[in-house]
Design an enzyme around this catalytic site. Structure first.
Site, PDB file in Angstrom:
ATOM      1  N   LYS A 170       1.289   9.296  38.307  1.00 32.29           N
ATOM      2  CA  LYS A 170       0.600   8.024  38.322  1.00 32.29           C
ATOM      3  C   LYS A 170       1.162   7.129  37.215  1.00 32.29           C
ATOM      4  CE  LYS A 170      -3.141   7.444  35.882  1.00 32.29           C
ATOM      5  NZ  LYS A 170      -2.951   7.383  34.428  1.00 32.29           N
ATOM      6  N   HIS A 262      -8.817   8.036  38.374  1.00 36.09           N
ATOM      7  CA  HIS A 262      -9.694   9.134  37.960  1.00 36.09           C
ATOM      8  C   HIS A 262     -11.169   8.854  38.251  1.00 36.09           C
ATOM      9  CE1 HIS A 262      -6.020  10.364  36.229  1.00 36.09           C
ATOM     10  NE2 HIS A 262      -6.172   9.866  35.029  1.00 36.09           N
TER      11      HIS A 262
HETATM   12  P1  NDP Z   1       8.104   8.462  28.929  1.00 35.56           P
HETATM   13  O1  NDP Z   1       7.965   7.022  28.595  1.00 35.56           O
HETATM   14  O2  NDP Z   1       8.176   9.473  27.830  1.00 35.56           O
HETATM   15  O3  NDP Z   1       9.384   8.553  29.881  1.00 35.56           O
HETATM   16  C1  NDP Z   1       9.908   9.773  30.377  1.00 35.56           C
HETATM   17  C2  NDP Z   1      11.410   9.697  30.314  1.00 35.56           C
HETATM   18  O4  NDP Z   1      11.867   8.681  31.196  1.00 35.56           O
HETATM   19  C3  NDP Z   1      11.934   9.337  28.959  1.00 35.56           C
HETATM   20  O5  NDP Z   1      12.100  10.456  28.131  1.00 35.56           O
HETATM   21  C4  NDP Z   1      13.252   8.666  29.281  1.00 35.56           C
HETATM   22  O6  NDP Z   1      14.240   9.673  29.433  1.00 35.56           O
HETATM   23  C5  NDP Z   1      13.027   8.060  30.626  1.00 35.56           C
HETATM   24  N1  NDP Z   1      12.793   6.615  30.478  1.00 35.56           N
HETATM   25  C6  NDP Z   1      11.844   6.009  29.742  1.00 35.56           C
HETATM   26  N2  NDP Z   1      11.926   4.677  29.866  1.00 35.56           N
HETATM   27  C7  NDP Z   1      12.943   4.435  30.701  1.00 35.56           C
HETATM   28  C8  NDP Z   1      13.521   3.268  31.227  1.00 35.56           C
HETATM   29  N3  NDP Z   1      13.040   2.052  30.922  1.00 35.56           N
HETATM   30  N4  NDP Z   1      14.556   3.370  32.067  1.00 35.56           N
HETATM   31  C9  NDP Z   1      15.040   4.576  32.382  1.00 35.56           C
HETATM   32  N5  NDP Z   1      14.517   5.731  31.897  1.00 35.56           N
HETATM   33  C10 NDP Z   1      13.501   5.667  31.082  1.00 35.56           C
HETATM   34  O7  NDP Z   1       6.959   8.827  29.961  1.00 35.56           O
HETATM   35  P2  NDP Z   1       5.903   9.987  29.921  1.00 35.56           P
HETATM   36  O8  NDP Z   1       6.605  11.272  29.761  1.00 35.56           O
HETATM   37  O9  NDP Z   1       4.824   9.624  29.006  1.00 35.56           O
HETATM   38  O10 NDP Z   1       5.299   9.870  31.393  1.00 35.56           O
HETATM   39  C11 NDP Z   1       6.078  10.178  32.537  1.00 35.56           C
HETATM   40  C12 NDP Z   1       5.305   9.727  33.765  1.00 35.56           C
HETATM   41  O11 NDP Z   1       4.047  10.395  33.776  1.00 35.56           O
HETATM   42  C13 NDP Z   1       4.985   8.238  33.790  1.00 35.56           C
HETATM   43  O12 NDP Z   1       5.027   7.803  35.115  1.00 35.56           O
HETATM   44  C14 NDP Z   1       3.566   8.169  33.240  1.00 35.56           C
HETATM   45  O13 NDP Z   1       2.894   7.046  33.732  1.00 35.56           O
HETATM   46  C15 NDP Z   1       2.972   9.457  33.803  1.00 35.56           C
HETATM   47  N6  NDP Z   1       1.883   9.972  32.988  1.00 35.56           N
HETATM   48  C16 NDP Z   1       2.075  10.313  31.692  1.00 35.56           C
HETATM   49  C17 NDP Z   1       1.023  10.823  30.943  1.00 35.56           C
HETATM   50  C18 NDP Z   1       1.217  11.246  29.532  1.00 35.56           C
HETATM   51  O14 NDP Z   1       0.249  11.771  28.940  1.00 35.56           O
HETATM   52  N7  NDP Z   1       2.401  11.067  28.949  1.00 35.56           N
HETATM   53  C19 NDP Z   1      -0.330  11.010  31.526  1.00 35.56           C
HETATM   54  C20 NDP Z   1      -0.410  10.641  32.913  1.00 35.56           C
HETATM   55  C21 NDP Z   1       0.672  10.145  33.600  1.00 35.56           C
HETATM   56  P3  NDP Z   1      15.790   9.370  29.251  1.00 35.56           P
HETATM   57  O15 NDP Z   1      15.943   8.162  28.400  1.00 35.56           O
HETATM   58  O16 NDP Z   1      16.283  10.620  28.605  1.00 35.56           O
HETATM   59  O17 NDP Z   1      16.281   9.190  30.640  1.00 35.56           O
HETATM   60  C1  BG6 Z   2      -4.198   9.783  31.931  1.00 35.92           C
HETATM   61  C2  BG6 Z   2      -4.241   8.417  31.323  1.00 35.92           C
HETATM   62  O1  BG6 Z   2      -4.068   9.702  33.321  1.00 35.92           O
HETATM   63  O2  BG6 Z   2      -5.417  10.470  31.641  1.00 35.92           O
HETATM   64  C3  BG6 Z   2      -4.462   8.510  29.830  1.00 35.92           C
HETATM   65  O3  BG6 Z   2      -2.999   7.772  31.571  1.00 35.92           O
HETATM   66  C4  BG6 Z   2      -5.685   9.346  29.513  1.00 35.92           C
HETATM   67  O4  BG6 Z   2      -4.626   7.205  29.281  1.00 35.92           O
HETATM   68  C5  BG6 Z   2      -5.632  10.666  30.250  1.00 35.92           C
HETATM   69  O5  BG6 Z   2      -5.722   9.559  28.115  1.00 35.92           O
HETATM   70  C6  BG6 Z   2      -6.943  11.415  30.100  1.00 35.92           C
HETATM   71  O6  BG6 Z   2      -6.813  12.683  30.687  1.00 35.92           O
HETATM   72  P1  BG6 Z   2      -7.739  13.898  30.213  1.00 35.92           P
HETATM   73  O7  BG6 Z   2      -7.397  14.988  31.141  1.00 35.92           O
HETATM   74  O8  BG6 Z   2      -7.372  14.166  28.783  1.00 35.92           O
HETATM   75  O9  BG6 Z   2      -9.152  13.416  30.329  1.00 35.92           O
END
Ligand code: NDP
Ligand code: BG6
Length: 513
Positions: A170, A262
């Site tokens: 998401k 959620h």
């Molecule tokens: P990040 O921002 O850490 O991105 C993941 C990886 O994607 C980075 O390590 C980078 O790897 C690559 N990246 C980041 N920005 C760009 C860009 N502009 N262009 C190309 N590559 C890019 O994301 P998260 O790990 O936090 O989240 C990943 C996915 O999961 C997202 O869709 C997020 O919405 C979803 N998500 C995350 C949560 C969390 O707790 N983190 C919770 C719920 C959902 P590299 O540069 O090595 O290619």
């Molecule tokens: C993620 C949201 O989907 O859920 C975050 O992007 C939020 O902003 C998280 O903190 C909360 O998840 P949980 O499982 O810790 O309640």
């Protein structure tokens, strides 16, 4: 029956976890936060529980310059952080099945290299060509990655013995138009049966327990309707702010981040009709039907039924915290909401006229997610001078986290000569009963996807109907007004209290079982 028997699952064999078959998992965005904090610990736990077979490998794909060994060093580091007690042989075994391919998400040649690497790893790990692609990149890359996989011939047809499944993180789009466009991009090259759209709240045991509680106990379902229920409150509160996710949050805001997915999914579990069976599409049919029954709001009603807030400086656990607009990277005049409350109605026979109050926010006093079912008051008091209005209604609280459990408040006679009443709770917590808390939702999601079970994943029509409900709210908020301020460490702006006060009600103190 002693306690040990009481807590045994009914039909123990049926309750045993399925064990995934051979497969290779490719994670796009493998250098990111989600992978180190959620996916690696979940995969490691599944492997430690014997639910992922030896015929498995994990291939990380991202732009960051790692080789297999440096990626493995990171994996080891992440596992040390999440699971300090882990057995070193188990860590070594897990890490040995991790690989990395540096590549650009848009470059065709890098997908050709991916194809070559998969062929080699499939043969080494005997995975029979089964592939699970996890999209853990920022969402603007989802369509691009899937298109490139298709062009590289890496997506099999659903009838092919070597399966392809794609896990999509998401947020799925940012409004109805963008979500529909993304969906079309995915469905051009994938069958719906191959798409696993994640909402990790659906995979929380306590959220699934809502259905078990309703449909496996004959005493509650007859009361689960407008005749007996006065209203429902759903709270998903977090004490954290936006942490390291400023860029994402400034684009998204809380309606997109938490509410569209959620909170509405939890609402569906509380209010949907019983499915014909627990097959994925039967359950998802009922969820969609429920979303379709949520009353659409006229532009005038939006302001009366939705409240948005934004935290200002305050205190959490006695510690001063910054206001949202003071966080590094946030525009000083940002109008992004960090709190949303809403009053929704479900126009069907079961629920007509029953308000559902939902709220979610960052920097609230504590982390707690709960559903409170507030029953109607008794019609008449035989306990004069107490009036019926003075007799507290029964409240059933389903605590989703962090202290997973259920509590039902009851009126009883307090000991003594007069008919004095007191409120008591009948309750249980997962920790007390089962000796541990339920596993993290990401274990469930990864395992179900490997097993090919889509029950806990969002279907395309489900996603469309929730976006169509909320896109007018987003448009109205973009066009005018500002979020109401609330100090960090409080339960949101006073306007959220007014939402209930004008109906003669008040929010419960969430987290007080
Ligand atoms: P990040 O921002 O850490 O991105 C993941 C990886 O994607 C980075 O390590 C980078 O790897 C690559 N990246 C980041 N920005 C760009 C860009 N502009 N262009 C190309 N590559 C890019 O994301 P998260 O790990 O936090 O989240 C990943 C996915 O999961 C997202 O869709 C997020 O919405 C979803 N998500 C995350 C949560 C969390 O707790 N983190 C919770 C719920 C959902 P590299 O540069 O090595 O290619
Ligand atoms: C993620 C949201 O989907 O859920 C975050 O992007 C939020 O902003 C998280 O903190 C909360 O998840 P949980 O499982 O810790 O309640």
């Amino acid at each position: 029956m002693d306690d040990a028997q009481l807590y045994q699952p009914v039909r123990g064999d049926f309750c045993e976890e399925g064990i995934a078959g051979p497969c290779g998992l490719v994670i796009f965005g493998a250098s990111g936060d989600l992978v180190s904090r959620k996916l690696l610990p979940a995969l490691f736990a599944l492997r430690a529980r014997g639910l992922i077979p030896p015929d498995f490998y994990l291939l990380g794909f991202a732009r960051s310059p790692f080789a297999d060994e440096s990626f493995r060093a990171n994996v080891r580091e992440d596992l040390r952080a999440c699971c300090p007690q882990a057995d070193s042989a188990a860590v070594a075994d897990f890490v040995a099945a991790c690989y990395y391919l540096q590549g650009d998400y848009a470059r065709t040649a890098d997908y050709a290299a991916l194809r070559g690497r998969l062929t080699e790893l499939d043969s080494r790990h005997r995975t029979r060509g089964h592939h699970l692609f996890y999209l853990a990149t920022p969402p603007h890359l989802f369509g691009q990655v899937v298109r490139s996989l298709h062009q590289a011939g890496l997506i099999t047809s659903p009838s092919d013995p070597a399966w392809t499944r794609v896990l999509v993180e998401k947020p799925f789009g940012r409004d109805l138009a963008s979500a529909t466009a993304l969906d079309q991009a995915l469905r051009q090259v994938l069958d719906e049966s191959q798409i696993y759209r994640i909402d990790h709240y659906l995979a929380k045991d306590t959220v699934q327990n809502l259905l078990v509680f309703r449909f496996a106990n004959a005493v509650f379902e007859p009361l689960w309707n407008r005749r007996f229920i006065d209203h429902v409150q759903i709270t998903v509160a977090e004490s954290i702010g936006i942490e390291e996710r400023v860029g994402y949050f400034e684009q998204a805001g809380l309606l997109r981040d938490m509410f569209q997915n959620h909170l509405l999914q939890v609402l569906a579990m509380v209010a949907m009709e019983p499915p014909l069976s627990f097959e994925a599409d039967k359950v998802r049919d009922e969820r969609v039907r429920l979303f379709q029954a949520i009353r659409r709001l006229s532009p005038e009603d939006l302001d009366r039924c939705f409240v948005r807030g934004q935290y200002t400086a305050g205190e959490i656990d006695g510690r001063p915290v910054l206001g949202y607009r003071q966080e590094a990277g946030v525009a000083p005049d940002s109008r992004r909401e960090t709190f949303v409350a809403a009053r929704l109605f479900i126009d069907n026979w079961r629920w007509y006229g029953v308000p559902f109050y939902l709220r979610t926010g960052k920097r609230l006093p504590r982390r707690v997610s709960e559903v409170a079912i507030v029953f109607r008051q008794v019609p008449y008091s035989v306990f004069a001078p107490l009036t019926s209005a003075e007799l507290r209604p029964n409240v059933l609280v389903m605590n989703v986290q962090p202290e997973e459990g259920v509590s039902l408040s009851l009126q009883i006679k307090s000991p003594g000569p007069h008919l004095c009443l007191a409120t008591v709770n009948m309750d249980f917590t997962y920790r007390e009963v089962f000796g541990h808390q339920p596993p993290d939702a990401y274990q469930r999601l990864l395992l179900d996807c490997m097993l090919g079970d889509q029950t806990l994943f969002v279907r395309h029509d489900d996603m469309e109907v929730t976006w169509s409900l909320l896109t007018p709210v987003l448009e109205a908020w973009e066009a005018r007004g500002e979020p109401f301020p609330y100090p960090a460490g409080t339960w949101g702006p006073p306007e959220a209290d007014r939402l209930l006060a004008e109906d003669g009600r008040a929010w419960r103190l969430a987290g007080s079982l």
